[in-house]
Design a protein around this motif. Structure first.
Motif, PDB file in Angstrom:
ATOM      1  N   ASP A 169      65.353 -10.517  16.311  1.00 52.85           N
ATOM      2  CA  ASP A 169      64.367 -11.501  15.893  1.00 52.85           C
ATOM      3  C   ASP A 169      64.393 -11.553  14.371  1.00 52.85           C
ATOM      4  O   ASP A 169      64.149 -10.536  13.711  1.00 52.85           O
TER       5      ASP A 169
ATOM      6  N   THR B 116      63.745  -6.369  14.799  1.00 58.71           N
ATOM      7  CA  THR B 116      63.362  -7.343  13.786  1.00 58.71           C
ATOM      8  C   THR B 116      64.229  -7.155  12.553  1.00 58.71           C
ATOM      9  O   THR B 116      64.401  -6.036  12.061  1.00 58.71           O
TER      10      THR B 116
ATOM     11  N   ASP C 286      64.228  -1.346  13.155  1.00 64.41           N
ATOM     12  CA  ASP C 286      64.245  -2.625  12.452  1.00 64.41           C
ATOM     13  C   ASP C 286      64.978  -2.520  11.122  1.00 64.41           C
ATOM     14  O   ASP C 286      65.249  -1.422  10.616  1.00 64.41           O
TER      15      ASP C 286
END
Length: 308
Positions: free
Chosen positions: A35, A3, A66
């Protein structure tokens, strides 16, 4: 899935945001699991260029793999740029993500938010040249580095201004997936291979790309992606659809005097210097960039130093 969260402040610069977002989006198009998420303190944020943007107000769950990116913002004065209205919950979220092993990055004046979160203390950082001195005064425990495009220090990655966010994002992609993949992303974005933040703000990958010769660009694309491999002139000419002598003539004319081999050596040397600056030995760096004999790398480094 990795992410990438972009924290949007009021007045966010569109290119500070869009450049890195495009890099990670393109990487996802090529099969890497990214993402993208957009978070702000209010559901609507008006950019510095007047475009309204929508964002979530709740942060997604984040793990060590992330990334959080804080783009810079536009404001009437330097003081206003560095005094962005960011609340304590956001600063706590940035600190917490880094404490859990995650990476936090900034573009342009977004570095000041990292400073308020305590993430610049004792670390190297950079920002836009217009606010470098102010950032250094505000955060005296940080080391503000001038004249680089980005810095990376203990999972705190900061970049200079505006378009340098692309360089920062490509660097992160290269670290995670290798320079060949990053070069593929760069080429798809029509920025080709970008500069390195720990080296001078020009590189062979940019200096020799201002021409309009499609044949030479195709060969440069191949060399950029596979510079560590043995790429004989015969194969390069075949890939370009021209003869060897024609390729050498076109390449030399387009690049201001470089043959394909000298261009490849320049790419290898720049990558090797990057590895050495990050603790690699000359022997290991030579192997990593495709030199069978480290003496060749030493000769190229000596030649480059004598030319300065």
């Amino acid at each position: 899935m990795t992410t990438v969260v972009f924290f949007l402040m009021p007045g966010v610069h569109l290119l500070d945001l869009a450049g890195p977002a495009q890099v990670f989006s393109t990487a996802a198009d090529f099969g890497q699991p990214y993402d993208l998420a957009y978070v702000a303190e209010s559901p609507t944020v008006v950019s510095g260029q007047g475009l309204p943007l929508t964002a979530d107000t709740a942060w997604p769950p984040l793990g060590p793999d992330d990334l959080v990116v804080v783009p810079g913002r536009r404001a009437p004065t330097v003081d206003a740029v560095l005094a962005a209205p960011v609340g304590d919950p956001v600063l706590a979220a940035l600190r917490g993500h880094h404490a859990r092993g995650g990476t936090v990055a900034s573009v342009c004046a977004g570095a000041d938010v990292l400073g308020r979160a305590g993430l610049l203390d004792g670390r190297r950082c950079t920002t836009h040249h217009d606010v470098q001195e102010d950032l250094a005064r505000r955060w005296p425990r940080a080391t503000v580095v001038r004249d680089v495009l980005f810095t990376s220090d203990d999972r705190i990655v900061t970049s200079a201004g505006i378009a340098s966010g692309i360089d920062l994002a490509l660097h992160l992609v290269a670290v995670r997936h290798g320079p060949a993949f990053a070069a593929r992303v760069a080429r798809d974005m029509v920025v080709y291979a970008r500069r390195n933040g720990h080296e001078p703000q020009t590189s062979a990958m940019l200096r020799h790309r201002s021409h309009l010769d499609d044949v030479v660009h195709r060969v440069q694309n191949l060399l950029d992606e596979r510079f560590a491999e043995a790429l004989p002139l015969t194969g390069l000419a075949r890939a370009a659809g021209v003869g060897e002598r024609t390729l050498t003539r076109l390449f030399t004319r387009a690049t201001g005097g470089l043959t394909p081999l000298r261009y490849q050596q320049a790419l290898r040397l720049e990558r090797a210097e990057h590895l050495i600056a990050h603790g690699s030995t000359v022997e290991a760096a030579a192997r990593a960039v495709g030199f069978e004999d480290p003496r060749m790398l030493r000769r190229l480094r000596a030649r480059a130093e004598s030319a300065v």
